[in-house]
Motif scaffolding. Structure first.
Motif, PDB file in Angstrom:
ATOM      1  N   PHE A   1     -30.168 -10.618  -6.089  1.00  0.00           N
ATOM      2  CA  PHE A   1     -29.929 -10.710  -7.522  1.00  0.00           C
ATOM      3  C   PHE A   1     -28.849  -9.717  -7.941  1.00  0.00           C
ATOM      4  CE2 PHE A   1     -33.927 -12.688  -7.058  1.00  0.00           C
ATOM      5  CZ  PHE A   1     -34.231 -13.398  -8.209  1.00  0.00           C
ATOM      6  N   PHE A   2     -28.033 -10.139  -8.896  1.00  0.00           N
ATOM      7  CA  PHE A   2     -27.068  -9.240  -9.516  1.00  0.00           C
ATOM      8  C   PHE A   2     -27.309  -9.198 -11.027  1.00  0.00           C
ATOM      9  CE2 PHE A   2     -25.135 -10.158  -5.460  1.00  0.00           C
ATOM     10  CZ  PHE A   2     -24.624  -8.931  -5.084  1.00  0.00           C
ATOM     11  N   SER A   3     -26.829  -8.123 -11.653  1.00  0.00           N
ATOM     12  CA  SER A   3     -27.068  -7.896 -13.088  1.00  0.00           C
ATOM     13  C   SER A   3     -28.556  -7.902 -13.387  1.00  0.00           C
ATOM     14  CB  SER A   3     -26.350  -8.959 -13.931  1.00  0.00           C
ATOM     15  OG  SER A   3     -24.960  -8.929 -13.720  1.00  0.00           O
ATOM     16  N   ALA A   4     -29.349  -7.382 -12.459  1.00  0.00           N
ATOM     17  CA  ALA A   4     -30.807  -7.415 -12.582  1.00  0.00           C
ATOM     18  C   ALA A   4     -31.312  -6.202 -13.352  1.00  0.00           C
ATOM     19  CB  ALA A   4     -31.443  -7.466 -11.202  1.00  0.00           C
ATOM     20  N   LYS A   5     -32.045  -6.456 -14.408  1.00  0.00           N
ATOM     21  CA  LYS A   5     -32.645  -5.405 -15.213  1.00  0.00           C
ATOM     22  C   LYS A   5     -34.146  -5.332 -14.926  1.00  0.00           C
ATOM     23  CE  LYS A   5     -28.691  -4.662 -17.185  1.00  0.00           C
ATOM     24  NZ  LYS A   5     -27.906  -3.481 -16.817  1.00  0.00           N
ATOM     25  N   PRO A   6     -34.822  -4.277 -15.398  1.00  0.00           N
ATOM     26  CA  PRO A   6     -36.264  -4.161 -15.136  1.00  0.00           C
ATOM     27  C   PRO A   6     -37.058  -5.379 -15.582  1.00  0.00           C
ATOM     28  CG  PRO A   6     -35.412  -2.080 -15.940  1.00  0.00           C
ATOM     29  CD  PRO A   6     -34.285  -3.062 -16.042  1.00  0.00           C
ATOM     30  N   TYR A   7     -36.657  -5.998 -16.713  1.00  0.00           N
ATOM     31  CA  TYR A   7     -37.407  -7.163 -17.175  1.00  0.00           C
ATOM     32  C   TYR A   7     -37.187  -8.363 -16.256  1.00  0.00           C
ATOM     33  CZ  TYR A   7     -32.854  -7.340 -19.603  1.00  0.00           C
ATOM     34  OH  TYR A   7     -31.512  -7.294 -19.921  1.00  0.00           O
ATOM     35  N   ASP A   8     -36.013  -8.470 -15.630  1.00  0.00           N
ATOM     36  CA  ASP A   8     -35.804  -9.538 -14.645  1.00  0.00           C
ATOM     37  C   ASP A   8     -36.768  -9.358 -13.468  1.00  0.00           C
ATOM     38  OD1 ASP A   8     -33.537 -10.945 -15.819  1.00  0.00           O
ATOM     39  OD2 ASP A   8     -32.381  -9.148 -15.363  1.00  0.00           O
ATOM     40  N   ARG A   9     -36.841  -8.151 -12.966  1.00  0.00           N
ATOM     41  CA  ARG A   9     -37.714  -7.877 -11.828  1.00  0.00           C
ATOM     42  C   ARG A   9     -39.163  -8.195 -12.164  1.00  0.00           C
ATOM     43  NH1 ARG A   9     -35.628  -2.520  -8.620  1.00  0.00           N
ATOM     44  NH2 ARG A   9     -33.391  -2.883  -8.816  1.00  0.00           N
ATOM     45  N   GLU A  10     -39.578  -7.815 -13.371  1.00  0.00           N
ATOM     46  CA  GLU A  10     -40.968  -8.032 -13.770  1.00  0.00           C
ATOM     47  C   GLU A  10     -41.343  -9.511 -13.672  1.00  0.00           C
ATOM     48  OE1 GLU A  10     -43.682  -7.941 -17.836  1.00  0.00           O
ATOM     49  OE2 GLU A  10     -41.778  -6.840 -17.793  1.00  0.00           O
ATOM     50  N   PHE A  11     -40.525 -10.370 -14.258  1.00  0.00           N
ATOM     51  CA  PHE A  11     -40.875 -11.790 -14.301  1.00  0.00           C
ATOM     52  C   PHE A  11     -40.657 -12.468 -12.946  1.00  0.00           C
ATOM     53  CE2 PHE A  11     -40.664 -10.877 -18.767  1.00  0.00           C
ATOM     54  CZ  PHE A  11     -41.619 -11.714 -19.321  1.00  0.00           C
ATOM     55  N   PHE A  12     -39.567 -12.146 -12.258  1.00  0.00           N
ATOM     56  CA  PHE A  12     -39.311 -12.786 -10.968  1.00  0.00           C
ATOM     57  C   PHE A  12     -40.317 -12.332  -9.914  1.00  0.00           C
ATOM     58  CE2 PHE A  12     -35.267 -14.152 -12.731  1.00  0.00           C
ATOM     59  CZ  PHE A  12     -35.062 -15.365 -12.088  1.00  0.00           C
ATOM     60  N   ASP A  13     -40.652 -11.049  -9.901  1.00  0.00           N
ATOM     61  CA  ASP A  13     -41.633 -10.571  -8.929  1.00  0.00           C
ATOM     62  C   ASP A  13     -42.982 -11.243  -9.151  1.00  0.00           C
ATOM     63  OD1 ASP A  13     -39.849  -8.940  -7.634  1.00  0.00           O
ATOM     64  OD2 ASP A  13     -40.515  -7.080  -8.599  1.00  0.00           O
ATOM     65  N   ARG A  14     -43.370 -11.384 -10.408  1.00  0.00           N
ATOM     66  CA  ARG A  14     -44.674 -11.988 -10.712  1.00  0.00           C
ATOM     67  C   ARG A  14     -44.727 -13.443 -10.284  1.00  0.00           C
ATOM     68  NH1 ARG A  14     -46.093 -13.777 -15.899  1.00  0.00           N
ATOM     69  NH2 ARG A  14     -44.782 -12.186 -16.861  1.00  0.00           N
ATOM     70  N   LEU A  15     -43.705 -14.210 -10.613  1.00  0.00           N
ATOM     71  CA  LEU A  15     -43.717 -15.637 -10.307  1.00  0.00           C
ATOM     72  C   LEU A  15     -43.359 -15.920  -8.847  1.00  0.00           C
ATOM     73  CD1 LEU A  15     -42.134 -16.907 -13.620  1.00  0.00           C
ATOM     74  CD2 LEU A  15     -44.484 -17.164 -12.866  1.00  0.00           C
ATOM     75  N   ASN A  16     -42.727 -14.959  -8.183  1.00  0.00           N
ATOM     76  CA  ASN A  16     -42.399 -15.144  -6.776  1.00  0.00           C
ATOM     77  C   ASN A  16     -43.636 -15.140  -5.892  1.00  0.00           C
ATOM     78  OD1 ASN A  16     -40.479 -15.340  -4.545  1.00  0.00           O
ATOM     79  ND2 ASN A  16     -41.068 -13.226  -4.073  1.00  0.00           N
ATOM     80  N   ALA A  17     -44.758 -14.687  -6.421  1.00  0.00           N
ATOM     81  CA  ALA A  17     -46.001 -14.686  -5.642  1.00  0.00           C
ATOM     82  C   ALA A  17     -46.371 -16.084  -5.175  1.00  0.00           C
ATOM     83  CB  ALA A  17     -47.136 -14.094  -6.484  1.00  0.00           C
ATOM     84  N   ASP A  18     -45.943 -17.089  -5.939  1.00  0.00           N
ATOM     85  CA  ASP A  18     -46.244 -18.474  -5.568  1.00  0.00           C
ATOM     86  C   ASP A  18     -45.203 -19.071  -4.626  1.00  0.00           C
ATOM     87  OD1 ASP A  18     -48.458 -18.416  -7.272  1.00  0.00           O
ATOM     88  OD2 ASP A  18     -47.251 -19.041  -9.006  1.00  0.00           O
ATOM     89  N   VAL A  19     -44.085 -18.370  -4.422  1.00  0.00           N
ATOM     90  CA  VAL A  19     -42.993 -18.913  -3.618  1.00  0.00           C
ATOM     91  C   VAL A  19     -42.819 -18.149  -2.310  1.00  0.00           C
ATOM     92  CG1 VAL A  19     -40.540 -19.533  -3.601  1.00  0.00           C
ATOM     93  CG2 VAL A  19     -41.829 -19.636  -5.740  1.00  0.00           C
ATOM     94  N   GLY A  20     -42.876 -16.826  -2.400  1.00  0.00           N
ATOM     95  CA  GLY A  20     -42.817 -16.008  -1.198  1.00  0.00           C
ATOM     96  C   GLY A  20     -41.423 -15.689  -0.699  1.00  0.00           C
ATOM     97  N   PHE A  21     -40.428 -15.690  -1.569  1.00  0.00           N
ATOM     98  CA  PHE A  21     -39.085 -15.287  -1.170  1.00  0.00           C
ATOM     99  C   PHE A  21     -39.020 -13.772  -0.999  1.00  0.00           C
ATOM    100  CE2 PHE A  21     -37.139 -19.130  -3.582  1.00  0.00           C
ATOM    101  CZ  PHE A  21     -37.294 -19.933  -2.464  1.00  0.00           C
TER     102      PHE A  21
END
Length: 332
Positions: free
Chosen positions: A5-25
């Motif tokens: 990811f580029f231009s990633a802010k703390p709020y990006d990490r929060e939402f992507f990390d949470r939803l990535n639990a279902d994907v596993g990237f």
């Protein structure tokens, strides 16, 4: 699959990390924007996730392709910052988020209209200093005014529905007319007619060669004196020097911008302890009838969740050789 990811802010990490639990990237984040200065830092990534001010020109894409990047995921709707032809040349698949809570952007456009009109930002500062005088705070009734909507995609449609509730006359221009909006009372007219008749003009169209500097010296001359202009779409839709001239001559009564043509070095950063080197944005912010926000129109919980969910889903499907669920999400 590793996604950088580029231009990633703390709020990006929060939402992507949470939803990535279902994907596993495997997710890797850089806060800096993507460009020639950082592209060589990408290692062992099959996908890049970029935002509105990341540079994805032919040179950057070439380096990414050489490093084995197969997928480019734009976590936004616009794609004017990406060279689609170069992506095709290098065999990359490109996806975006074509719709993410269009109500978020439409509601922010309304917030800018109400703030500029009723001067609530100025009233807030006044009463904190125990100044309860009303001089200089007069606005106008939005009810009965003519509102011009340039672009009636998802966001333009949401904005039209909101403004319909205010009892406005609604004019719109788009290459495609929307029958649902017509039933709501929206009247499609040529751009020149919209410019001439509207008290408020709100921009909701993409930035293309045909729309670059849509608001310019010539188009301003077609508008009503004292018109309010709102831009929550892309900064390049407005010719900033022409708009500054329009503010000085009072052709423009008020201006609300959530985007700015040279925003790359400003927006999404805390520059409160520095001296801005951009004289143009400083000049714009010095006008009492100009409201600037830092590309925050999209910034709601619902929108961020939808952006993360759609991006991860599209990448997962592309990795499996499938198209994204929404056909409009796939650009290449």
């Amino acid at each position: 699959m590793r996604v950088t990811f580029f231009s990633a802010k703390p709020y990006d990490r929060e939402f992507f990390d949470r939803l990535n639990a279902d994907v596993g990237f495997e997710l890797m984040y850089y806060e800096t924007h993507l460009g020639p200065h950082i592209v060589n830092a990408v290692e062992n990534s099959a996908a890049i996730c970029a935002f509105v001010n990341d540079k994805l020109d032919a040179g950057v894409l070439r380096v990414l392709a050489e490093k084995g990047v197969k997928y480019i995921a734009l976590r936004c709707a616009g794609f004017n910052n990406l060279d689609l032809e170069a992506a095709k040349q290098y065999g990359m698949r490109v996806c975006r988020v074509p719709a993410y809570s269009p109500e978020a952007v439409a509601e922010h456009a309304l917030a800018m209209i109400l703030t500029l009109n009723r001067k609530t930002h100025k009233a807030y500062n006044r009463v904190r200093e125990q100044n309860f005088a009303l001089n200089g705070l007069m606005g106008f009734n939005i009810h009965g005014k003519t509102v011009g909507i340039v672009g009636t995609g998802n966001i333009g449609q949401a904005f039209a529905r909101i403004m319909s509730g205010f009892g406005c006359t609604l004019l719109a221009t788009d290459i495609r007319e929307n029958d649902e909006l017509k039933a709501l009372g929206v009247r499609y007219v040529p751009l020149q007619h919209l410019l001439a008749q509207s008290d408020v003009i709100s921009l909701h169209c993409p930035l293309l060669e045909s729309t670059k500097h849509l608001i310019n010296e010539a188009s301003l001359q077609q508008m009503k004196p004292g018109v309010m202009i709102i831009n929550t779409s892309r900064g390049g839709l407005i010719d900033t020097p022409a708009v500054i001239a329009g503010l000085r001559t009072k052709r423009i009564g008020s201006l609300g911008i959530d985007v700015y043509e040279q925003e790359e070095k400003l927006f999404f950063r805390d520059l409160s302890h520095t001296i801005l080197n951009d004289d143009t944005i400083q000049l714009l912010m010095s006008f009492p009838n100009v409201l600037v926000t830092g590309h925050q129109a999209f910034f709601t919980e619902e929108a961020l969740e939808q952006i993360a969910r759609t991006t991860l889903s599209s990448l997962s499907r592309l990795e499996q050789g499938q198209a994204p669920e929404n056909p409009a999400a796939l650009l290449v």
